[in-house]
Enzyme design. Structure first.
Site, short mmCIF file in Angstrom:
data_model
loop_
_atom_site.label_atom_id
_atom_site.label_comp_id
_atom_site.label_asym_id
_atom_site.label_seq_id
_atom_site.Cartn_x
_atom_site.Cartn_y
_atom_site.Cartn_z
N GLY A 232 -5.04 7.87 1.01
CA GLY A 232 -4.38 8.07 -0.27
C GLY A 232 -5.37 7.97 -1.42
O GLY A 232 -6.49 7.49 -1.25
N CYS A 233 -4.93 8.43 -2.58
CA CYS A 233 -5.83 8.46 -3.73
C CYS A 233 -6.18 7.05 -4.20
O CYS A 233 -7.36 6.72 -4.38
CB CYS A 233 -5.22 9.27 -4.86
SG CYS A 233 -3.52 8.81 -5.27
N TYR A 234 -5.17 6.20 -4.42
CA TYR A 234 -5.45 4.83 -4.85
C TYR A 234 -6.27 4.05 -3.82
O TYR A 234 -7.22 3.36 -4.17
CB TYR A 234 -4.14 4.08 -5.13
CG TYR A 234 -3.38 4.50 -6.36
CD1 TYR A 234 -3.97 4.46 -7.63
CD2 TYR A 234 -2.06 4.90 -6.29
CE1 TYR A 234 -3.25 4.82 -8.77
CE2 TYR A 234 -1.33 5.26 -7.43
CZ TYR A 234 -1.94 5.21 -8.65
OH TYR A 234 -1.22 5.55 -9.78
#
Lengths: 343, 343, 343, 343
Positions: free
Chosen positions: B146-148
């Protein structure tokens, strides 16, 4: 009543002018400038086009009869300009940082400037209205709080005072709109650089750190060092402080809620939202509100407290007017009852 | 080589298409859609006007001969769509969250959806390229981070692994541009609401929390619960993670610097800035870089680590392509060497 | 006085609520919703958090005693909802387009909807306050002008009426902030699409074209077809109309200036700037002002006239309140004297 | 090949560096600065952090062996700096306005600066690639077009040349992102002023007016005066030109479409959209495309032509690289084939 504003060409000064112009108790606002005397404020500030009073000189200020003087000059200038007016017992509200820190060494360290006259510093009452109302009522000279400290302190003071959180665990991740950087063009606020981007700046070294720590000590009676970082967000106004702390033993969500409501239940400018509400800065845009929410993470026994303010209103000019209202025993909301502008 | 993309109409899918179209080793890109088959992607996506291949159906996908399949469908869809392709040993890279969490209960709790086939979950290799390169080289099926988590893990893993910080003290204050919320119009991403404002959302309950914790355990060998909050910033792309942790005993700035350089010195997409640098998200805009800085606060013995990525590139499509490069033994930067676009 | 608002959940309705809540002559505001009766407006609209009146149903509206009813429902809805209230001689101000066009065919052509009852259409007074004050004073039912027509007509009517420009040469290049597209999320107003970008839309086919042409005929007595285009700008509020026309023979800059000052010299909401001033939309943000400038190009004998308004205030709710003031013989600026918010 | 860039610290220069660094035929890029020699470009320009070549002095430029020299210094500087390099037959592409206007009086009038050596002005080939390719192939010295002229001319030249519109009726309403105002902080580009707002500036007096008129005369063989206005939009990159003209007798939509396709059918960077398409600037973000659409208004017999470009790419550095490609007989798209970045 007649009010004066020094430094009206900055954003804090313009906002003071907006609020004082609409204040029912203020009949006249005199504007002062050290560099632009004789010109029209509205030449630069097209939003008040049609306003025809010339900027007055600091010489004129010496003889003008004012009921209250606001200073929105940059830090360092107040040190030089304000003493005579404070000494002659004019009511003075200073929006700069000069007179906020009681400790001269701290001022020199964090501001990199010579500290002002310590007698006057001691005379200055810290204008965090919701927490210092009694002192403000008696005050002749107010050091108006900084924008970040206002957002931070209103959120944490109730919890610290009631011992709900550990002061030493305080971490404040603060975000500000670009108007917080002032009206003077510079690299970090150049549109093509700042737009569609966000940045971190002054890591661990923002001058508002000692102001927050000093006030926690004064008002919540706890000595502590905080971790504090600041970010610039591509928006014009608004501050969000996302604050992290370890909960004291056995503290529940209901305890926090109770403390907040007890502390702020009758305060007109503090709005307490339900737990873990999705606060956004625009919900206070142009208003004097400070909106609060919090969330407890059962997994880590930490609390997140969130506050949003308009940095130019509750974080500067609005709180200054609120303090004036207190000093003169007006209703606290006089001239400040405008609804936030949304969208 | 021939690559396929499922879910190309979302932002992750469009970005995959952009990167794969410019990748020197990819000769053909097939685009699949379950709802818009037979139409032109460029009708909606005017930036690729002139691109004339029709969207293909999922039926066609079954018989198409692909060297690699990327899926950028929303969470929940991969669970249903991908099994046959994984089972027939097609190389598959999934950008959704479905196959990232090894623990089915955790998936159900945080995603509120039924967990996918656990055999396939176990087969999935977590595609954090800089940390899992060896496994990725052998992998047939990648769960792309995921991005985070990408922004967070790249910043904290070196420090955790070398014991420089206390895992239990980790607090991550994450900020994301609005493209992270996807291509589907909704209230929170409505321009008039989001513009000139920022918000906090999903306090303590973002589904990326267990992904970060699981990876810390796997790759740094520490079990911990983190405090993690997310904010929406009025910008299109970009993530900044501002990360707080207590330093282990006697750790100095030079120790941190050394560990970071040792860990990432030869990694093409990690750029380590000088201490307390004013990072901003636009410095990685459109690129696969993850930029890092840190600052130690001597007063509190805490460290702040900051990372910025483009959420659609290093946080999604770019890292997916990087993983493809690793799988096929291409140069890791192949097709990803574009400079950030500034301003 | 007691005012009612239909359609208060849209942006025009929220702005009406903001202005009416602060209006000194309005003691009570009743809010109506066809779909959300019984809920709190402040649940969605966090900026008015703490406002506790429930949304009322349209059934309640039938028996509520109101002094004035504002309708901010979408076009098409007013046609169905308003007739009974107009017929029972309640004062009604409609912010939608339904009752603006006197010609039923034109309405059907440009709006693609069935035209309302022609008797009521004929009864409707077009609420362009500065130009129709006398009729508005007598009116029971006001069709409040559109945002683009307001910006356009206030700029061109004086010049057309005095014959300074050729009506047939009128070209209006209009730009609007995204709040003009309403509160309902949709593709064009999705942040990631709209941010950092601008677009042209409805080329030559915006439904405000016949409204502008009809009003030019009614108020300046000239029949003409205009060229009119609209653009969406990545900002929340604000309209700028850049208007081009051929000058009549021998017209000088001083003639234009004189006509504008004569026409608007005593109008509180029209501010005439010096020739070729660099107007910007934020100079009227949140206010009821319409700011004007113009420039004559000696090389082409054409004039450029520029107007800026806040689309939600002077372009909608503000002008509606101004019309209410006129109807009830209040001071025209009552409840509308807030300064623009800058920055 | 080895390329040099003068004025690399500005936005045009940075973009040249980005494009030339990724250009397959360029092996080395030398960067020159008159004021910052010896420093690192990447110190200020964090997006290229890690780039370690020092800025070279203008003295070094005199002896450096370059295949081509790009100058992106501000207007006025090229006049002084470039003559020796042009005279020694180095290939030179100037992105400033100095050598664009053939008429010295016009240059002095519109730029307020002394005109450069007229021999060199005459030698300069106007680098509007799609229209001047033959001359560019032979050229040693290119005056690269301005951003507004590029957007305007590519849209109108085909129609003027084929006599579809009346040259005297041309009105150009141009809108630009803020990067067009350069990298130097100033009032109009101060974030808090420019954000959430748009402005008109230099009404009828932008220095690009004579450049457009001269090129219309040279390339479409029509002498005319245009009406031209410019607006600043709160976005970083992008220009939209909305262009109005009276149609010649009996011209139909199909005629226009045919002329555009005939003119640009085989041009790799011009994309012709269907009639009245909703173009938006971000659809060309970061790319060298110029996208076009048009609409005919049957009611007024006028045409609206719309073009969008990225002002820093097709409007500056991209077109300069395209011209280099033509000069050296590379494929016109070499180094320029990056897809627009969306969202």
């Amino acid at each position: 009543m007649r009010a004066g504003i020094i430094g009206v060409t900055g954003y804090g000064g313009l906002e003071l002018f907006r609020l004082l112009s609409g204040h029912p108790e203020i009949k006249q606002v005199f504007l002062y400038s050290s560099s632009k005397e004789g010109t029209l404020l509205s030449e630069d500030a097209q939003h008040i086009y049609g306003y025809t009073d010339q900027l007055r000189s600091l010489e004129q200020l010496e003889s003008d009869k004012l009921d209250i003087l606001f200073s929105s000059a940059p830090s360092g200038v107040s040190t030089k300009l304000l003493p005579p007016y404070i000494e002659r017992k004019m009511k003075v509200i200073d929006l700069a940082g000069d007179y906020r820190l009681k400790n001269a060494d701290a001022y020199q360290k964090w501001y990199g400037k010579e500290a002002p006259n310590s007698l006057l510093v001691n005379e200055a009452v810290y204008g965090l209205t919701e927490w210092n109302k009694h002192e403000i009522q008696q005050a002749g000279f107010i050091a108006n709080p900084g924008c970040y400290p206002t957002a931070t302190l209103l959120a944490v003071l109730p919890l610290l005072k009631e011992g709900l959180i550990h002061a030493d665990s305080l971490i404040i991740d603060a975000k500000s709109g670009m108007s917080g950087a002032g009206a003077t063009p510079q690299k970090a606020s150049h549109f093509a650089k700042a737009n569609d981007s966000m940045s971190i700046y002054k890591m661990n070294k923002h001058q508002h750190i000692p102001e927050i720590e000093q006030t926690i000590q004064t008002l919540a009676n706890v000595e502590t060092n905080i971790t504090f970082n600041t970010h610039l967000i591509p928006m014009t106004r608004g501050i969000m402080a996302t604050i992290y702390a370890d909960l004291s033993k056995d503290i529940q969500s209901s305890d926090v809620s109770e403390v907040l409501h007890e502390c702020y239940g009758n305060k007109p400018f503090i709005r307490i939202f339900k737990e873990k509400a999705d606060l956004f800065t625009k919900q206070v845009y142009g208003s004097n509100y400070c909106d609060l929410t919090f969330g407890i993470d059962e997994r880590t026994k930490r609390i997140t407290v969130v506050s949003v303010i308009d940095n130019l209103v509750k974080g500067a000019a609005g709180q200054a007017v609120q303090n004036m209202n207190v000093i003169f025993d007006f209703d606290e909301t006089e001239g400040l009852s405008q609804s936030p502008l949304f969208p």
